[in-house]
Design an enzyme around this catalytic site. Structure first.
Site, PDB file in Angstrom:
ATOM      1  N   ASP A 196      44.531  33.611  23.742  1.00  7.49           N
ATOM      2  CA  ASP A 196      45.110  34.883  24.181  1.00  7.49           C
ATOM      3  C   ASP A 196      46.534  35.075  23.658  1.00  7.49           C
ATOM      4  OD1 ASP A 196      43.414  33.373  25.931  1.00  7.49           O
ATOM      5  OD2 ASP A 196      43.603  34.894  27.489  1.00  7.49           O
ATOM      6  N   ASP A 198      53.108  35.266  28.754  1.00  5.28           N
ATOM      7  CA  ASP A 198      52.536  36.604  28.894  1.00  5.28           C
ATOM      8  C   ASP A 198      53.564  37.719  28.898  1.00  5.28           C
ATOM      9  OD1 ASP A 198      49.785  36.057  28.916  1.00  5.28           O
ATOM     10  OD2 ASP A 198      49.879  35.391  30.998  1.00  5.28           O
TER      11      ASP A 198
END
Length: 407
Positions: free
Chosen positions: A188, A126
């Site tokens: 994602d 991330d």
């Protein structure tokens, strides 16, 4: 501190929506020519920031969500494992861009530079979400050229998680997610490729580009069903790259169609085509976009999972709509046929009109731009709330539309 009139936030379910406002707006126009008051929408986000920014003074934290029926942002620590830290500074950079107000730039700088050390994160994927909206937009919008080295270091940290035997960047830590024992990749992760593409264009190693393309190719091959809907989580054998499991973390079930997962795919492959100009990615972006559009309800905002959308008690996810609206504006200028250009543009405008309506807007109700997002219902939290990343992709869409209208 600016006072906020507190109004109860009424939950929006997948079926029983108040369609009066939408119907009134649509009555004055044909379906082929949707309208959206961009100037008013920008004024609204500006006024919402005037309310919220003076309240958000702790630089060790960032706003993450506004709970159902509450009005102010719940802040969480700027921790290296908290993936949402970059979205608030990103919102402020876009606010500076769309309004031209220097105070939003000053606030963006202050909120960006508190987590420079995150450039060395290698524990998870991330870092792209965390660093590009903050430092990337600071470089692109704010002219902060000194952010370049931070971004290049961040890209190198992200690239360290690439497994060439699998062909993807490893997502979560198995320690954080013990259900999976080997190489995990989530849909994602497509969004994190933006950091690698940026780095490759700004003096970084060619490997950044190559890793991003390989990840996109592998995900395109393995992460989607024959009907072009996406799984959330794939577990690969770390040694031979074989697929071990197709699972979900935030969707309704392992085989269900989590709407934000599909939204990440739409945005991700649109971005990959934008960066590579490889037509196979454009073709795939259109296929998964068309499937997403096919599954939408009348108001263009999906239920949190497409497979539970028939239940009137299930919640919506405005964050998915904001992500796709932003992506569609880009896609509309990349496709070749005029028919597709108009189709994607009109869909984006309808999404933005719905999000800006009283059904989803936070104006007069809470400090956020948008309400009625669902982060992880399957995990029992962030259900029918305001989410910081919903606001981020919404203001990004406004920025993109503003540029389109002024070019």
């Amino acid at each position: 501190m600016i006072a906020l009139v507190c109004i109860a936030v009424v939950g929006v379910s997948c079926k029983n929506l108040d369609k009066k406002e939408v119907a009134t707006a649509e009555a004055s126009q044909t379906p082929e020519t949707p309208s959206f008051d961009l100037k008013s929408a920008i004024a609204d986000v500006d006024s919402q920031l005037e309310i919220s920014v003076p309240k958000l003074t702790d630089l060790t934290k960032h706003p993450r969500l506004i709970e159902t029926n509450e009005t102010e942002w719940k802040e969480v620590n700027n921790h290296k494992l908290v993936w949402t830290s970059g979205f608030y500074p990103g919102i402020l950079w876009y606010a500076y861009e769309v309004t031209g107000k220097d105070k939003w730039k000053e606030e963006a700088i202050k909120r960006t530079e508190v987590f420079e050390n995150f450039k060395n994160i290698t524990e998870h994927h991330d870092i792209g979400f965390m660093m590009y909206p903050a430092y990337g937009l600071g470089y692109e919008i704010g002219g902060k050229e000194e952010y370049k080295d931070i971004l290049l270091t961040s890209a190198n940290s992200l690239a360290s998680r690439f497994n060439p035997k699998v062909g993807t960047i490893r997502s979560w830590s198995n320690k954080m997610h013990p259900r999976w024992q080997q190489h995990i990749t989530i849909i994602d992760n497509m969004l994190n490729l933006e950091l690698l593409f940026w780095a490759a264009k700004h003096g970084g190693d060619q490997k950044f580009y190559d890793i991003a393309v390989t990840h996109a190719e592998t995900t395109m091959k393995n992460h989607f069903r024959p009907d072009y809907t996406s799984w959330h989580v794939l577990e690969y054998d770390s040694i031979n790259g074989n697929i071990l499991n197709h699972h979900t973390k935030q969707g309704f079930s392992d085989d269900s169609r989590w709407s934000r997962g599909q939204a990440w795919g739409v945005y991700g492959y649109t971005m990959v085509y934008k960066e590579t100009k490889d037509k196979k990615f454009l073709d795939f972006a259109q296929k998964i976009t068309d499937k997403y559009l096919e599954l939408l309800p009348e108001d263009m905002v999906p239920c949190w999972d497409f497979d539970v959308a028939q239940d009137p008690n299930e919640e919506k996810d405005a964050s998915a709509a904001a992500i796709v609206a932003s992506a569609l504006l880009d896609l509309s200028i990349m496709v070749e046929s005029k028919e597709d250009q108009e189709r994607y543009y009109n869909a984006a405008i309808k999404m933005l009109s719905s999000l800006a309506s009283s059904n989803y807007s936070g104006v007069g109700k809470a400090d956020s731009f948008l309400l009625h997002s669902t982060g992880a219902k399957s995990l029992g939290h962030e259900i029918d709330v305001a989410l910081i990343y919903a606001d981020y992709y919404y203001i990004e869409a406004l920025s993109r539309l503003q540029k389109m209208q002024t070019q």
